[in-house]
Write an enzyme that holds these catalytic residues in place. Structure first.
Site, short mmCIF file in Angstrom:
data_model
loop_
_atom_site.label_atom_id
_atom_site.label_comp_id
_atom_site.label_asym_id
_atom_site.label_seq_id
_atom_site.Cartn_x
_atom_site.Cartn_y
_atom_site.Cartn_z
N ARG A 150 2.30 0.46 -6.49
CA ARG A 150 3.22 1.41 -7.13
C ARG A 150 2.70 1.86 -8.49
O ARG A 150 3.03 2.97 -8.94
CB ARG A 150 4.61 0.76 -7.24
CG ARG A 150 4.68 -0.47 -8.09
CD ARG A 150 5.92 -1.32 -7.84
NE ARG A 150 5.85 -2.03 -6.55
CZ ARG A 150 6.83 -2.81 -6.07
NH1 ARG A 150 7.95 -2.96 -6.74
NH2 ARG A 150 6.68 -3.43 -4.92
N ASP B 281 -5.94 -2.32 2.18
CA ASP B 281 -4.96 -1.80 1.22
C ASP B 281 -5.30 -0.41 0.68
O ASP B 281 -4.59 0.13 -0.17
CB ASP B 281 -4.81 -2.81 0.07
CG ASP B 281 -3.37 -2.89 -0.44
OD1 ASP B 281 -2.46 -2.48 0.30
OD2 ASP B 281 -3.17 -3.38 -1.57
N ASP C 291 0.71 -8.38 -8.33
CA ASP C 291 0.53 -8.08 -6.90
C ASP C 291 1.36 -6.86 -6.48
O ASP C 291 1.21 -6.36 -5.38
CB ASP C 291 0.90 -9.30 -6.06
CG ASP C 291 0.33 -9.24 -4.66
OD1 ASP C 291 -0.53 -8.38 -4.40
OD2 ASP C 291 0.73 -10.08 -3.82
N GLU D 262 0.90 -3.88 -7.31
CA GLU D 262 -0.05 -2.97 -7.98
C GLU D 262 -0.05 -1.57 -7.39
O GLU D 262 -0.36 -0.60 -8.08
CB GLU D 262 -1.46 -3.57 -7.91
CG GLU D 262 -2.24 -3.30 -6.61
CD GLU D 262 -1.62 -3.90 -5.35
OE1 GLU D 262 -0.80 -4.83 -5.49
OE2 GLU D 262 -1.93 -3.44 -4.24
N ASP E 162 -7.03 -6.02 -2.31
CA ASP E 162 -5.86 -6.51 -3.05
C ASP E 162 -5.82 -8.03 -3.02
O ASP E 162 -5.33 -8.63 -2.06
CB ASP E 162 -4.57 -5.93 -2.45
CG ASP E 162 -3.33 -6.37 -3.22
OD1 ASP E 162 -3.49 -6.93 -4.34
OD2 ASP E 162 -2.21 -6.15 -2.72
N LYS F 4 -2.67 -13.84 -4.53
CA LYS F 4 -2.09 -14.11 -3.21
C LYS F 4 -2.59 -15.47 -2.73
O LYS F 4 -3.73 -15.82 -2.97
CB LYS F 4 -2.55 -13.05 -2.20
CG LYS F 4 -1.90 -11.69 -2.35
CD LYS F 4 -2.39 -10.74 -1.27
CE LYS F 4 -1.88 -9.32 -1.50
NZ LYS F 4 -0.44 -9.17 -1.37
N LYS G 117 -2.45 5.49 -1.59
CA LYS G 117 -2.76 4.23 -2.26
C LYS G 117 -4.14 3.79 -1.81
O LYS G 117 -4.38 3.60 -0.61
CB LYS G 117 -1.72 3.16 -1.91
CG LYS G 117 -2.11 1.74 -2.37
CD LYS G 117 -1.02 0.70 -2.09
CE LYS G 117 -1.50 -0.71 -2.39
NZ LYS G 117 -0.48 -1.74 -2.10
N1 BES Z 1 -0.71 -4.63 -0.42
C1 BES Z 1 0.49 -5.38 -0.52
C2 BES Z 1 1.48 -5.11 0.62
C3 BES Z 1 1.05 -5.46 2.02
C4 BES Z 1 1.51 -6.61 2.62
C5 BES Z 1 0.25 -4.61 2.75
C6 BES Z 1 1.15 -6.92 3.90
C7 BES Z 1 -0.12 -4.91 4.05
C8 BES Z 1 0.34 -6.06 4.62
C9 BES Z 1 1.19 -5.06 -1.83
O1 BES Z 1 0.36 -4.71 -2.89
C10 BES Z 1 1.92 -6.27 -2.29
O2 BES Z 1 1.28 -7.25 -2.53
N2 BES Z 1 3.23 -6.16 -2.37
C11 BES Z 1 4.06 -7.25 -2.78
C12 BES Z 1 5.07 -6.73 -3.77
C13 BES Z 1 5.86 -7.79 -4.47
C14 BES Z 1 4.98 -8.62 -5.36
C15 BES Z 1 6.97 -7.13 -5.25
C16 BES Z 1 4.74 -7.81 -1.54
O3 BES Z 1 5.12 -7.03 -0.66
O4 BES Z 1 4.85 -9.02 -1.45
ZN ZN Z 2 -1.43 -3.87 -2.37
MN MN Z 3 -0.40 -6.38 -3.93
#
Ligand code: BES
Ligand code: ZN
Ligand code: MN
Length: 506
Positions: free
Chosen positions: A354, A291, A350, A352, A273, A280, A268
């Site tokens: 996947r 990220d 967010d 993204e 992000d 966010k 990834k």
């Molecule tokens: N890049 C984030 C996940 C992340 C969180 C990485 C904290 C490092 C530290 C990812 O893209 C994300 O935002 N995931 C969301 C998914 C949700 C919207 C289903 C999450 O984990 O909140």
């Molecule tokens: Zn992310």
């Molecule tokens: Mn994200």
């Protein structure tokens, strides 16, 4: 980067700024670890008492500095704690040595040359100390005045010689060469992670990969936004659409003429992000330059495999995009047609990672590799589940998940096996598309894993490493792990490639 050599020099005559020794926690106070005999002798065999007097107990991570005994050329002795003394006839385990060497190397920032007289019983121990030194000495100062740590004006330790290793022993030399290649590439991954996102967008990351490919004889192919559109990579294009910096898909191929196996690593690579339209909140985006840690790990592992000349073919896929809100950004409610042909309803922009991984996994699958391993800072849910230092391991094959988990543990990267519960799949049912990019909140890390599984080609063994916790260290440094980008998963991937080369992997 710190220069590393093996030396047979005797401690007293060593021209160095410091000599590092090990001190363990014995039943009756601190114990001087093997390797430091000459130093102990110069203290008339009273070094353990001296350390005791100074308050050293031999605890892991402990550091005690003392002046060298009379007659020593090096002025300083640095005693680093090793934790409990091993049982009789057992030796110190690799991770203990790696961490201790890292603690000492970091503490020696600002000095030019240090000698490490730690207990190295065999070639594995030589490799572990070597890795610990190179990883622990790392510091990201590229954006500081004069390239030096602004707080104390120090540069990382410049030279390290390992005492006790045998410079003419083939196994010791190989261990040192391996430690050097892996650690240098891992540190390069850390540099990429720590680079601010205004200097590392997808095109810039791809250009760095192209340069490295040339240097190491790798084949590289970069799909830019036009090629991605032509190829139908709807996931990567959808995520990258909101940014002024267009996305890229980089394919890096290392091939060896003696290889019988082929591994694919998929990373990834969200260079920043923001969350996109599902922005966010403040407080959740300052570290989101990290990220792209999965892509950095894959990049480093492929280059390391090439440097080591492993007899396995390794293809690295870097799914690079910047997730930004704008008039061109993907909206919650949009449906993307993915590279696999499946449609995805984007409910949350967010989620993204996947989406970009889905396209890269499908592209990787087309080559029918023996196994695919993806690495991603994928979910906050995995951080809540496993904390800041442990990655989650999911797979479509129980035996492979076990192998990946055990391999990670062996190289000193804490991991834990996680399930892919089938009942969570229906939470991603979409009234409009084949699947939605979000499901139940509960088990969010597993939901993401289930989503990815749908984009792995039929019959291909696959594992997914969620490194959202360990990829970026927001707390103080520990062991050989610095603040900021850690290089998580690099050593697991390299070891998997080695196992595959040795015919010990699926
Ligand atoms: N890049 C984030 C996940 C992340 C969180 C990485 C904290 C490092 C530290 C990812 O893209 C994300 O935002 N995931 C969301 C998914 C949700 C919207 C289903 C999450 O984990 O909140
Ligand atoms: Zn992310
Ligand atoms: Mn994200």
């Amino acid at each position: 980067m710190t220069a590393l050599t093996l030396s047979t020099a005797a401690a007293p005559g060593l021209r160095a700024d410091a000599i590092v020794i090990g001190v363990a926690k014995g039943a009756k106070g601190p114990v001087v670890a093997p390797g430091a005999e000459a130093v102990d002798k110069a203290y008339d065999g009273r070094l353990a008492d001296v350390l005791d007097t100074l308050g050293a107990a031999g605890a892991e991570g402990e550091l005690t500095k003392l002046p060298s005994p009379a007659g020593f050329k090096a002025p300083l002795v640095v005693a680093v704690g090793l934790g409990a003394e091993p049982e009789k006839d057992a030796s110190y385990d690799a991770e203990t040595l790696r961490r201790a060497a890292g603690v000492a190397a970091r503490a020696l920032a600002g000095t030019k040359k240090a000698a490490f007289a730690l207990p190295v019983a065999d070639a594995d121990a030589v490799g572990a100390v070597g890795e610990g030194v190179l990883l622990g000495a790392y510091s990201f100062d590229a954006y500081k005045e004069n390239g030096k740590d602004a707080k104390n004006g120090r540069s990382p330790l410049a030279e390290a010689s390992l005492l006790g290793g045998k410079p003419r022993d083939a196994a010791h030399k190989a261990a040192l060469a391996r430690a050097t290649a892996v650690s240098e590439e891992l540190n390069r991954a850390r540099d990429l992670i720590n680079m601010p996102p205004n200097d590392l967008n997808p095109a810039q990351f791809a250009a760095i990969a192209q340069t490295a490919a040339k240097e190491h004889g790798l084949k590289v192919q970069v799909l830019d936004e036009k090629a991605l559109a032509k190829g139908g990579y709807g996931g990567i294009l959808g995520v990258g659409g909101g940014s002024a910096a267009a996305p890229r898909l980089v394919k890096l191929s290392y091939t060896n003429s003696k290889a019988t196996k082929h591994l694919a690593f998929v990373g990834k690579g969200i260079t920043y992000d923001s969350g996109g339209i599902s922005l966010k909140p403040a407080g959740h985006n300052e570290t989101m330059k990290c990220d792209m840690s999965g892509a950095a790990a894959v990049f480093a592992a492929v280059v390391a495999a090439a440097r080591l000349g492993l007899e396995v073919n390794v293809t690295g896929w870097l799914a690079l995009a910047e997730n930004m809100p704008s008039g061109a950004a993907v909206r919650p409610g949009d449906v993307l047609r993915m590279y696999s042909g499946k449609t995805v309803e984007v409910l949350n922009t967010d989620a993204e990672g996947r989406l970009v991984l889905a396209d890269a996994l499908w592209a990787a699958s087309a080559e029918k590799p023996d196994a695919i391993v993806d690495v991603a800072t994928l979910t906050g849910a995995m951080v809540l589940a496993l904390g800041n230092r442990t990655m989650g391991v999911m797979a479509n094959d129980d035996a492979f998940r076990t192998t990946v988990h055990e391999t990670a543990e062996q190289v000193g990267e804490p991991s834990w096996p996680m399930p892919l519960p089938e009942h969570l799949r229906k939470g991603m049912d979409s009234p409009t598309a084949d699947i939605a990019n979000m499901g139940e909140r509960a088990g969010g890390g597993l939901v993401a894993g289930l989503f990815l599984r749908e984009f792995v080609g039929e019959g291909i063994t696959w594992a997914h490493l969620d490194i959202a916790g360990p990829a970026f260290n927001e707390q103080g440094p520990f062991g050989y792990t610095p603040k900021g980008g850690t290089g998580s998963a690099v050593r697991t991937l390299v070891r998997l490639a080695e196992l595959s080369a040795d015919g010990e992997l699926a």
